[in-house]
Design an enzyme around this catalytic site. Structure first.
Site, PDB file in Angstrom:
ATOM      1  N   ARG A  41      -6.472   2.582 -52.124  1.00  0.00           N
ATOM      2  CA  ARG A  41      -7.769   3.285 -52.534  1.00  0.00           C
ATOM      3  C   ARG A  41      -7.457   4.551 -53.004  1.00  0.00           C
ATOM      4  O   ARG A  41      -7.397   5.384 -52.095  1.00  0.00           O
ATOM      5  CB  ARG A  41      -9.015   3.038 -51.853  1.00  0.00           C
ATOM      6  CG  ARG A  41     -10.261   3.415 -52.313  1.00  0.00           C
ATOM      7  CD  ARG A  41     -11.562   3.117 -51.551  1.00  0.00           C
ATOM      8  NE  ARG A  41     -11.794   4.169 -50.687  1.00  0.00           N
ATOM      9  CZ  ARG A  41     -12.527   3.794 -49.433  1.00  0.00           C
ATOM     10  NH1 ARG A  41     -13.026   2.622 -49.334  1.00  0.00           N
ATOM     11  NH2 ARG A  41     -12.925   4.491 -48.626  1.00  0.00           N
ATOM     12  N   SER A 110     -17.060  -6.341 -52.232  1.00  0.00           N
ATOM     13  CA  SER A 110     -18.117  -5.509 -51.242  1.00  0.00           C
ATOM     14  C   SER A 110     -19.348  -6.052 -51.273  1.00  0.00           C
ATOM     15  O   SER A 110     -19.976  -6.109 -52.344  1.00  0.00           O
ATOM     16  CB  SER A 110     -17.964  -4.123 -51.439  1.00  0.00           C
ATOM     17  OG  SER A 110     -16.627  -3.366 -51.175  1.00  0.00           O
ATOM     18  N   LYS A 139     -16.047   7.694 -48.195  1.00  0.00           N
ATOM     19  CA  LYS A 139     -16.482   6.979 -49.288  1.00  0.00           C
ATOM     20  C   LYS A 139     -17.748   7.433 -49.834  1.00  0.00           C
ATOM     21  O   LYS A 139     -18.811   6.768 -49.160  1.00  0.00           O
ATOM     22  CB  LYS A 139     -16.452   5.381 -49.245  1.00  0.00           C
ATOM     23  CG  LYS A 139     -16.441   4.541 -50.651  1.00  0.00           C
ATOM     24  CD  LYS A 139     -15.972   3.241 -50.361  1.00  0.00           C
ATOM     25  CE  LYS A 139     -15.793   2.482 -51.741  1.00  0.00           C
ATOM     26  NZ  LYS A 139     -17.167   2.224 -52.415  1.00  0.00           N
TER      27      LYS A 139
END
Length: 212
Positions: A41, A110, A139
């Protein structure tokens, strides 16, 4: 059939946290401690830079049989031949990702609420990432913390393998596993750890003990 995967200890990378040690070194040390799956990520990386990071990680992980999952970027996952992709609620939908990546890809999604679950097509999905369990600083677009109770509630509605994520530390791991998780996903607990291998070893032993 998707590539085999083990969600026990799921590392999500954060280049800001691994800057001093280096991304590859951090992942290598985490794998030495027992990480079973890695998600790249790096929302700030442009496509070419992300693909270069992904190729370097594939070179490290594939000989060890550990899948590399690319966050959000189905195009990059396809371009580098990564084992899979992890999608958020605003990303390409799982059916479209499956059409692009084919039957062997691992597709994660998610889900953080019953509303998101009811809006999701889980047919093409292989596992669900559920959270954030705790408030998280890694995040920015993560929703409000759902806690262990929220995770357990969603677990009762989802038949797929599930991994808990969101500000998790060693002291949370047992409760997440007891709430029905197939594994725990961590960012700073490994990426920011002084000794990544030792931190991974600790987390992995808690996960395995919770299974017995």
């Amino acid at each position: 059939m998707p590539h085999p995967f083990d969600l026990s200890l799921y590392l999500v990378t954060d280049r800001r946290l691994t800057a001093e040690r280096g991304l590859l070194e951090t992942v290598e040390e985490a794998v030495a401690g027992g990480v079973t799956i890695v998600q790249l990520r790096d929302p700030e990386a442009k496509g070419r830079a992300l693909a270069e990071e992904a190729r370097a990680l594939i070179g490290l992980l594939r000989p060890k049989g550990i899948p590399l999952i690319i966050n959000d970027r189905v195009d990059v996952a396809a371009a580098v031949g990564a084992e899979g992709v992890h999608l958020g609620q605003d990303d390409l939908d799982p059916a479209a990702a499956r059409a692009i990546l084919g039957p062997d890809a691992i597709i994660g999604l998610s889900v953080g609420s019953l509303e998101e679950l009811s809006a999701s097509d889980l047919g093409p999905v292989d596992y669900v990432g559920c959270g954030p369990i705790n408030a998280t600083g890694t995040k920015g677009d993560a929703g409000g913390a759902i806690g262990i109770g929220g995770f357990a509630f969603l677990r009762s509605h989802i038949a797929l393998p599930m991994v808990g994520i969101g500000g998790l530390k060693a002291e949370d791991a047992e409760a997440v596993m007891q709430a029905g998780a197939d594994g725990i996903a961590v960012v700073s607990a490994l990426c920011a750890a002084p000794d990544v291998t030792e931190a991974a070893r600790t987390l992995k032993s808690i996960v395995e003990a919770s299974r017995r």
